[in-house]
Design a protein around this motif. Structure first.
Motif, PDB file in Angstrom:
ATOM      1  N   UNK A 293       0.811  -1.216   0.000  1.00 33.69           N
ATOM      2  CA  UNK A 293       0.000   0.000   0.000  1.00 33.69           C
ATOM      3  C   UNK A 293       0.847   1.270   0.000  1.00 33.69           C
ATOM      4  N   UNK A 294       1.910   1.263   0.760  1.00 36.12           N
ATOM      5  CA  UNK A 294       2.714   2.486   0.872  1.00 36.12           C
ATOM      6  C   UNK A 294       3.270   2.923  -0.488  1.00 36.12           C
ATOM      7  N   UNK A 297       1.000   5.213  -2.217  1.00 36.06           N
ATOM      8  CA  UNK A 297       0.745   6.497  -1.565  1.00 36.06           C
ATOM      9  C   UNK A 297       1.889   7.485  -1.652  1.00 36.06           C
ATOM     10  N   UNK A 298       3.107   6.981  -1.855  1.00 38.97           N
ATOM     11  CA  UNK A 298       4.221   7.929  -1.879  1.00 38.97           C
ATOM     12  C   UNK A 298       4.232   8.718  -3.175  1.00 38.97           C
TER      13      UNK A 298
END
Lengths: 352, 352
Positions: A293-294, A297-298
Motif C-alpha cells: 500500500x505504501x 501512496x508515496x
DNA sequence: ATTCGCTATGTTACCGATCACTTAATAAGC
DNA sequence: GCTTATTAAGTGATCGGTAACATAGCGAAT
C-alpha cells in the motif's frame, strides 16, 4: 483455616459426561448433538443443548483429536508476521479453511531455516493435517520431517524446480527478469538493484531469487552486474532501502534505474533520494516488488510487480480442502498465480 | 489390482509404545526420556533416543495434553496480523514463552468484537493455559467465556478501568491528551485529529480512546472539537490518512495541526499534503502514534508517540510464566509500559 | 403376521500420552 | 549384617472425546 487443596485446584471443566448426566442421555448422544445434530431427535437435542449452555460446556478438542485422529488444523510457517503480503496470504488461507472447520496455526521463523525446522518440529507434535510453508529452500532435516509427517505439504510464494509436494506461488526469478527487461527496453544505461544477503541458514531466499533473475537478464542483455547490490540481511524494509541506495549512489552516482526486491526497500530508496536531492524518476527510476500500500501512496507512486497474495492464500486453502485433505493420494500440483506489472510514476518514460 | 485399503490408509505414526518395544523398555521409560531425561540411566536413555530417531518418533501433544491437563500453549488474539506493532508484541511474547516451552497460538479478529468472541470460542476448545487479548472493550459473552475458562487472562494495549484480570499496556486516553497538549502548548490555532469510526462491534476502540483523550484535552483548553474527524473504519492505514486529511482540508483549509491515531494514517496525511502542495510542517503540523518505521523514513520525519511494544509482549510473557501460570491465585496486575514523545520534524517549532 | 429397514440411542473399546503407585536393585547408615 | 534411602524402571488407570457396533422401537413391505 484455609483448605489448600480446594483453593489451589482449579474447578474442573465440565465434560461430555457431565452434560449427559444432566440431560439424562448417554454421553454418545451429547457427542452427536455437537458433531451431527440432525442425527438426534429434536426434543433430545434441545434438552442436551440446554444442559450444554447451563454448564458452559466447551468440548475438548485435544481429546477429540486423539480419538478421531483429526486435529482439525493446518500449520502455516511464514518468514515473518510483519509483512502485509504474508498477512494477506494468511487471511486468504484461513478464510477458506474456516469454512471447512479447519483452524490455521501460524508460526514464523524470522527468515531463518534453522528456526523453520524447529518450528516445524513443534508443530508436528500437534499433528497438523496439512503443512504450508514459505519458499523453495529448506534444510534437509525439514524436508525429511515433512516427508515423515505423512500429510499434504504446500510450498508457497515460489515455484520450486523440485517441489516437496504441492506448490502455489509465482516465479521469483521471472519477477527479476521482468524488472530487468523493463529497464533495458526503456533504454536505461546504468541499471542497478538492491536486495539483501543470505548467509548460512538466514536470509530471504525468494528475494535473492528475484535478484538472480534480474542478474540473469542483465547478463543476457550484455549489461554489467556491478550495480547489483546485496546489502544487509532480511527482512528488508524502508531503512534498508535508504541505506542500500545511499551506498550505491556514493559508489556509482551515474546509476539511473534501480530495482528493489521489495516495495518496502523501494520506498526507502525514494525517501533517501528526496533527502539527497536526487529526483525520482528524472535522475533515478525506481521499481519495487509486492505492490504494498505504501508504494501507492508515496510521491511519486511506485512502479511495482503485483502478486495476488490473497488469491494465493485462497488457492492453497481450496487445493487443500477440495483435494489434498480429502484424498491423500492426489497428484502433486504446482500452481502459478502469476504476476502483473503496475506502472506508476517512479520510472521515467511512463507518464500518469 | 489395487488395494484401496492399503493405499488410502496413511501409515500410522509411531507411538511411544513402538519406541518402547524397539528399545526394550516400558513405555513409561520412553516418556521419561522425553520429559525428564536425567531421571533415566544414561545407557537406557541412549538406547531409547536411538529408537526415537530411527523410528522418526514425534510425541503426540494432543495425547499428552489430555493426560497431563496441560496444553502447553497460550492464546493471543490480535486485531490484525498486518501491523508492525502487534507483530512485535507477538514476538516479545512468544520469545519469553518459548523459553518455558510454551507455544503461542495466534488468532486475529479484524477489529470485530463478534469475531473476537468466535475466535475465543475456537481457542477455548484447545484449552489454552492463558489467554491474551487486545483492548479493554469486549462483548459480554467474551467476558463470560473468559471467566469460565478458569485460566489467566491478560488484556494488552490499553489499561481498562475495570480489567477482567491482568492488564499490560498504556493509557490510550493519555496518548490523545499528550498529543493535544503538545499542540496547544506550541500555540496552534486550528487543531484537528483523524481517526476511524467504531460501529456496533466493529472498530478500533483503542484508536477511538486516543481520539477521546485528544478531545477531552481540547475541551479542557477551551478549543473547538470541530476539526476532530472520524472517517472510515479500522484498520487505518496510509490511504485512510490521505482521504481523511483531504476531507478535513477541503472543509477547513485553516487547520494548522493534526493528530492521527496511527503513524500509518499520519504518513498518508503527509503524502496527501505533498500532493496538494500543503507544506508539512510549515502549513500543517502532523503528529502520529506508534513510532512505525515508515514515520522515521519519510520527509519530513514524523513526530510521534512511542510505546515499547516489544517490552510489552515480554512483560506479558514474564508475568505469565513467572506468576500467573505458576500460581492461579496470583493477584490481578495492571502494568503500564509508558509512553514517550519522539520529536521529529513534522511539527513546526521543533528543529532537527 | 413376519420380516426388513430405518431411526434414535446406548455400550464398550480405544486414541497416545502422563500420573500415581509399586517394585527391584543398589547405595548409604548404623 | 541389617535396615533404610535412593534411584531406575514398570504397571495400570485415566484424561475426554469418537468409532464401531449393538439394540430397541416402529412403520412399511411382503
Amino acid at each position: 483455616m484455609s483448605n489448600p487443596e480446594a483453593s489451589s485446584r482449579r474447578p474442573r471443566r465440565p465434560t461430555i459426561r457431565d452434560v449427559s448426566r444432566l440431560s439424562g442421555v448417554s454421553h454418545m448422544t451429547v457427542s452427536r448433538v455437537i458433531s451431527t445434530p440432525d442425527r438426534v431427535a429434536p426434543a433430545t437435542r434441545e434438552r442436551v443443548l440446554e444442559a450444554i449452555t447451563s454448564l458452559g460446556y466447551v468440548p475438548d478438542r485435544a481429546a477429540g483429536s486423539l480419538s478421531s485422529r483429526r486435529s482439525g488444523f493446518v500449520a502455516l510457517i511464514l518468514p515473518t508476521l510483519n509483512n502485509a503480503n504474508f498477512a494477506i496470504v494468511a487471511r486468504g488461507l484461513s478464510e477458506v479453511l474456516h469454512r471447512q472447520a479447519y483452524q490455521l496455526l501460524i508460526a514464523y521463523d524470522d527468515y531463518d531455516l534453522a528456526a523453520e525446522e524447529s518450528q516445524l518440529t513443534q508443530l508436528l507434535a500437534r499433528r497438523p493435517e496439512a503443512i504450508v510453508l514459505t519458499g523453495a529452500v529448506h534444510r534437509p532435516g525439514t524436508v525429511q520431517k515433512l516427508a515423515a509427517a505423512g500429510v499434504p505439504v504446500v510450498e508457497i510464494s515460489d515455484l520450486p524446480a523440485r517441489p516437496i509436494q504441492h506448490a502455489v506461488g509465482f516465479s521469483n526469478e521471472e519477477v527479476g527478469r521482468i524488472a530487468a527487461r523493463y529497464f533495458i527496453e526503456r533504454g536505461f544505461a546504468h541499471i542497478g538493484a538492491i536486495g539483501s544477503r543470505c548467509v548460512g541458514d538466514k536470509g530471504d531466499y525468494r528475494g535473492d531469487t528475484r535478484l538472480r533473475g534480474f542478474e540473469a537478464e542483465l547478463r543476457a542483455g550484455g549489461r554489467s552486474l556491478d550495480l547489483v547490490c546485496r546489502y544487509g540481511s532480511a527482512p528488508v524494509s524502508f531503512g534498508h532501502g535508504a541505506m542500500a541506495i545511499g551506498r550505491l549512489l556514493d559508489q556509482n552516482p551515474d546509476v539511473d534505474a534501480v530495482f528493489a526486491v521489495s516495495d518496502l526497500s523501494a520506498v526507502g530508496v525514494v525517501m533517501e533520494c528526496q533527502r539527497r536531492g536526487v529526483l525520482v524518476p528524472d535522475d533515478l527510476s525506481v521499481m519495487g516488488f509486492g505492490d504494498f500500500e505504501i508504494g501507492r501512496e508515496i510521491n511519486p507512486a511506485l512502479t511495482t510487480i503485483h502478486v495476488d497474495f490473497y488469491a494465493l492464500g485462497q488457492r492453497v486453502g481450496e487445493h487443500l480442502t477440495e483435494r489434498a485433505l480429502v484424498d491423500c493420494n492426489v497428484d502433486a500440483v504446482s500452481l502459478d498465480v502469476g504476476l502483473r506489472i503496475i506502472e506508476r510514476s517512479s520510472v521515467k518514460g511512463k507518464v500518469r
